[in-house]
Design an enzyme around this catalytic site. Structure first.
Site, PDB file in Angstrom:
ATOM      1  N   GLY A 239      -2.633  17.297   5.826  1.00  0.00           N
ATOM      2  CA  GLY A 239      -2.919  17.610   4.427  1.00  0.00           C
ATOM      3  C   GLY A 239      -1.758  17.531   3.466  1.00  0.00           C
ATOM      4  O   GLY A 239      -1.950  17.682   2.248  1.00  0.00           O
ATOM      5  N   ARG A 277      -1.599  11.010   5.948  1.00  0.00           N
ATOM      6  CA  ARG A 277      -1.123  10.404   4.695  1.00  0.00           C
ATOM      7  C   ARG A 277       0.391  10.537   4.498  1.00  0.00           C
ATOM      8  O   ARG A 277       1.053   9.611   4.063  1.00  0.00           O
ATOM      9  CB  ARG A 277      -1.851  11.132   3.552  1.00  0.00           C
ATOM     10  CG  ARG A 277      -1.710  10.550   2.196  1.00  0.00           C
ATOM     11  CD  ARG A 277      -2.325  11.518   1.177  1.00  0.00           C
ATOM     12  NE  ARG A 277      -3.656  11.963   1.518  1.00  0.00           N
ATOM     13  CZ  ARG A 277      -4.784  11.370   1.103  1.00  0.00           C
ATOM     14  NH1 ARG A 277      -4.725  10.322   0.314  1.00  0.00           N
ATOM     15  NH2 ARG A 277      -5.966  11.833   1.464  1.00  0.00           N
ATOM     16  N   CYS A 342     -19.995  -7.061  -5.960  1.00  0.00           N
ATOM     17  CA  CYS A 342     -21.083  -6.938  -6.938  1.00  0.00           C
ATOM     18  C   CYS A 342     -21.516  -5.483  -7.100  1.00  0.00           C
ATOM     19  O   CYS A 342     -22.618  -5.097  -6.695  1.00  0.00           O
ATOM     20  CB  CYS A 342     -22.252  -7.807  -6.516  1.00  0.00           C
ATOM     21  SG  CYS A 342     -21.792  -9.526  -6.598  1.00  0.00           S
TER      22      CYS A 342
END
Ligand code: PLP
Length: 419
Positions: A239, A277, A342
């Site tokens: 975290g 991370r 798209c």
């Protein structure tokens, strides 16, 4: 983001110019700095030295084998959430004894695979899951070590999709249930109680939520240490937040350590951490090429060859990624960097001041090392990008670009299908 610097007006990764990599491997292309991976790992080891944690890199952040291997060589363990991640980790040289297995929905097949490989422990999210693990272990004549994931109900003040430690989240057991869950699990044959796990969310930029969560779980740990002789580990999850914007202060490893180490040291427990991370986020960029510049009445769209299929964080979490022109330019434009998909939700940067690129220019989407390629898809039948790792001047292709044939490799020839 120190691994990515301008030299002579060209953005480099370590000592390699990014335009060279684009020429060599094409775009979109994920590029990682191995030096940055190592530096981040070392920074965390140094900061937490007083408690000598087992750092279990969270494979979901970036599951490329070369990334896993880099951390395994540094002595890292691994936090996994699926049989696929277990397979990847073992294939890349991970020590099974340093693997912890999280996730709310482990299947029987995955549980058996992990028991067979004798992983360190399972983090367990519910009593039915503990029963399932016990059944598997008993039938295999094994004992499975477990740590219940406790949900301490703290607000990590991050995006709601990456907050996991609040009461309304699906993760973990609430504090009130913990005692009963542990007492129940202790009666199950095939189960050994190893410790307690928490993970309150991702991209957390201040120490307070961690401190608050520890204040809540450490008294529980004390009770369990007294009750269960095998209760020896506290897994504090991941975290730790990183810098995505130039004016954003990351949560430095040293500040994190200063806030959490005194209390966890006093507990006498052995510590596991699950950073994702923090280790890989700023080690990577997504390199793409602008193909068209489209001026609409409201804004300018820079249409590039990378989109939400390659990097979904902006569409999914409204995440901010800095955009840099590979060939440094001073002019700016106001608009969106979008991909070819798209969907109106297909954007990499929305309503932003962007470098005033022209068609054909290369752009680097910064801080894309975590939850980038690992969340990529082939939506719109677009092959997934290649991945390259650089260290100093040396480089290695660590994943080839998907081919069109790869897109249909698991499908039989439609002409031969009979019902
Ligand atoms: C159980 C668990 N541990 C660790 C992590 C890694 O989180 P981060 O990348 O924020 O460090 C996650 C992310 O979802 C997680 O669910």
């Amino acid at each position: 983001m120190d691994a990515f610097t301008y030299r002579n007006g060209i953005l480099h990764v370590d000592d390699v110019p990014l335009n060279q990599l684009a020429d060599q491997y094409g775009t979109p292309l994920y590029v990682y700095s191995r030096s940055h991976l190592k530096a981040q790992f070392k920074a965390l080891v140094d900061a937490m030295a007083e408690v000598k944690p087992l750092i279990c890199y969270s494979v979901k952040a970036n599951s490329n084998g070369a990334v896993i291997r880099t951390f395994a060589d540094l002595g890292s363990g691994f936090d996994i959430v699926s049989g696929g991640e277990l397979f990847r980790a073992l294939r890349a040289g991970a020590d099974a004894g340093k693997i912890v297995f999280a996730g709310v929905g482990k299947t029987e097949d995955e549980i058996r695979y992990a028991i067979r490989e004798n992983i360190r422990f399972f983090t367990v999210e519910s009593e039915p899951e503990a029963m399932q693990i016990a059944r598997c272990a008993e039938s295999m004549g094994a004992r499975a070590r477990i740590a219940f994931r406790i949900n301490p109900d703290v607000d990590p003040k991050t995006h709601k999709y990456i907050s996991t430690g609040k009461k309304e989240n699906k993760f973990g057991l609430d504090m009130e249930r913990a005692q009963r869950a542990y007492a129940f699990a202790a009666t199950l044959p095939g189960i050994e109680i190893a410790g307690l796990h928490m993970h309150i969310g991702s991209q957390i930029l201040t120490v307070e939520p961690f401190v608050e969560a520890l204040d809540k779980v450490l008294p529980l740990c004390r009770q369990f240490q007294a009750l269960y002789p095998t209760f020896k580990t506290l897994d504090i999850g991941g975290g730790i937040g990183i810098q995505y914007k130039p004016d954003q202060a990351p949560l430095a490893a040293a500040a994190f350590a200063a806030a959490v180490v005194p209390a966890i040291k006093r507990s006498g427990l052995s510590i596991v951490m699950e950073p994702g991370r923090n280790l890989v986020g700023n080690a990577g960029v997504l390199l793409c090429r602008a193909h068209y510049i489209k001026e609409s009445p409201l804004k300018v769209f820079v249409i590039a060859d990378a989109g939400m299929n390659d990097l979904i964080r902006p569409s999914l979490y409204q995440a901010h990624h800095d955009i840099r022109a590979v060939r440094q330019i001073t002019g700016t434009l106001q608009g969106d960097l979008v991909g070819p998909i798209c969907e109106s939700g297909d954007f990499v940067a929305q309503d932003r001041v962007l470098p005033a690129v022209q068609a054909g220019d290369l752009l680097a989407v910064m801080s894309a090392g975590a939850y980038g390629f690992s969340m990529a898809s082939t939506y719109n039948s677009r092959p997934r990008p290649a991945e390259v790792m650089v260290e100093g001047k040396r480089l290695a292709l660590i994943r080839e670009r998907d081919t069109r044939e790869d897109l249909v490799a698991r499908e039989p020839d439609p002409a031969g299908i009979r019902f």
